[in-house]
Design a protein around this motif. Structure first.
Motif, PDB file in Angstrom:
ATOM      1  N   ARG A   1       0.902  -1.098   0.103  1.00  0.00           N
ATOM      2  CA  ARG A   1       0.101   0.071  -0.189  1.00  0.00           C
ATOM      3  C   ARG A   1       0.704   1.522   0.045  1.00  0.00           C
ATOM      4  O   ARG A   1       0.576   2.282  -0.648  1.00  0.00           O
ATOM      5  CB  ARG A   1      -1.133   0.076   1.246  1.00  0.00           C
TER       6      ARG A   1
ATOM      7  N   GLY B   1      -0.486   2.308  -3.364  1.00  0.00           N
ATOM      8  CA  GLY B   1      -1.803   2.624  -2.809  1.00  0.00           C
ATOM      9  C   GLY B   1      -2.573   1.435  -2.948  1.00  0.00           C
ATOM     10  O   GLY B   1      -2.481   0.538  -2.189  1.00  0.00           O
ATOM     11  N   GLU B   2      -3.828   1.628  -3.273  1.00  0.00           N
ATOM     12  CA  GLU B   2      -4.701   0.678  -3.439  1.00  0.00           C
ATOM     13  C   GLU B   2      -4.950  -0.093  -4.632  1.00  0.00           C
ATOM     14  O   GLU B   2      -6.113  -0.618  -5.087  1.00  0.00           O
ATOM     15  CB  GLU B   2      -6.375   1.266  -3.172  1.00  0.00           C
ATOM     16  N   GLU B   3      -3.977  -0.031  -5.504  1.00  0.00           N
ATOM     17  CA  GLU B   3      -4.186  -0.563  -7.067  1.00  0.00           C
ATOM     18  C   GLU B   3      -3.539  -1.769  -7.062  1.00  0.00           C
ATOM     19  O   GLU B   3      -2.863  -2.313  -7.739  1.00  0.00           O
ATOM     20  CB  GLU B   3      -3.016   0.250  -8.072  1.00  0.00           C
TER      21      GLU B   3
ATOM     22  N   THR C   1      -5.652  -6.161  -5.937  1.00  0.00           N
ATOM     23  CA  THR C   1      -6.495  -6.980  -5.316  1.00  0.00           C
ATOM     24  C   THR C   1      -5.968  -7.999  -4.455  1.00  0.00           C
ATOM     25  O   THR C   1      -4.523  -8.352  -4.524  1.00  0.00           O
ATOM     26  CB  THR C   1      -7.428  -7.446  -6.391  1.00  0.00           C
TER      27      THR C   1
END
Length: 262
Positions: A206, A210-212, A214
């Motif tokens: 993260r 980031g949140e890129e 799954t």
């Protein structure tokens, strides 16, 4: 990207649980009492070196030499196959990731397994997982001087370079891994998927991406996560009434004592 989409999977703790090569070396080192004694003595020096990136390769080379000295190549291959059978037994397989790999094959994607585990062990493990036709790039060993030597790695930043050598163009379509060590490869992917990541891995990924990405949880790990959340919620609900009850009891006790004294 041109041609078929390229999908890259890590091996250890992504498709099968555990560090395959480390477990194999441990088995070799502990097979004979004399070899185990020498290895334990050398570990005092080699283990600290392994955890320092500049000296990790030397430490690995030392353990490989200790584990394989005097083992003929033919016997070494037999031991590889014996270990691969046990290492890929049912509970060690990460079914959710293996199913995802098969889905990519069924879709016509080019699937490559890129692993720091050394060949011939990496290929043997993949065969036992039923992945005979899948490309494998791995660390490399060479026999010489009565032992095997680590001659080339496939760890961290080396993976994108090894992929380019077999004609893979960056970025790849998707990467599956459990480890933040593979961040160089994750950065070179259009889609990223973490398999049963540890909290520390999630934090590091993260911080970089980031949140890129799954997350793919196996049934065992997802169950533990749900149980942990439920336990924390349950503890939160119960602890407050218990504290309130204890405070009320103390107040009643003080009131009773004061009444008796009047």
């Amino acid at each position: 990207m041109t041609g078929r989409p390229v999908v890259v999977f890590d091996l250890d703790d992504t498709l099968v649980r555990g560090d395959s090569f480390a477990r194999f070396l441990r088995m070799l080192l502990l097979r004979r009492p004399l070899r185990a004694t020498v290895a334990l003595t050398a570990a005092v020096v080699l283990v600290p070196l392994f955890f320092l990136p500049p000296t990790r390769r030397r430490a690995t080379a030392g353990f490989v030499w200790l584990a394989t000295a005097g083992v003929p190549p033919e016997r070494f291959l037999d031991l590889v196959e014996e270990f691969a059978v046990a290492h890929t037994a049912g509970p060690r397989r990460i079914g959710v990731a293996l199913d995802r790999l098969q889905a990519h094959l069924d879709a016509g994607d080019r699937v490559v397994i890129a692993t720091a585990c050394a060949d011939p062990l990496a290929s043997a493990v993949c065969r036992r997982l039923g992945l005979d036709g899948v490309e494998v790039i791995a660390a490399q060993l060479r026999h010489g001087g009565h032992a095997f030597k680590a001659v080339r790695g496939c760890h961290g930043a080396a993976k994108p370079d090894r992929l380019r050598e077999i004609g893979v163009t960056m970025p790849v379509a998707q990467v599956y891994t459990d480890s933040a060590v593979d961040l160089p490869l994750l950065r070179a992917a259009a889609q990223r998927c973490l398999v049963d990541p540890s909290p520390r891995t999630l934090q590091r990924v993260r911080a970089e991406l980031g949140e890129e990405f799954t997350v793919l949880w196996s049934a065992r790990q997802a169950g533990r996560g749900r149980a942990g959340k439920q336990r924390r919620r349950r503890d939160g609900r119960v602890s407050r009434p218990r504290r309130a009850g204890r405070r009320a009891a103390r107040r009643r006790g003080r009131a009773g004592r004061s009444g008796r004294g009047c």
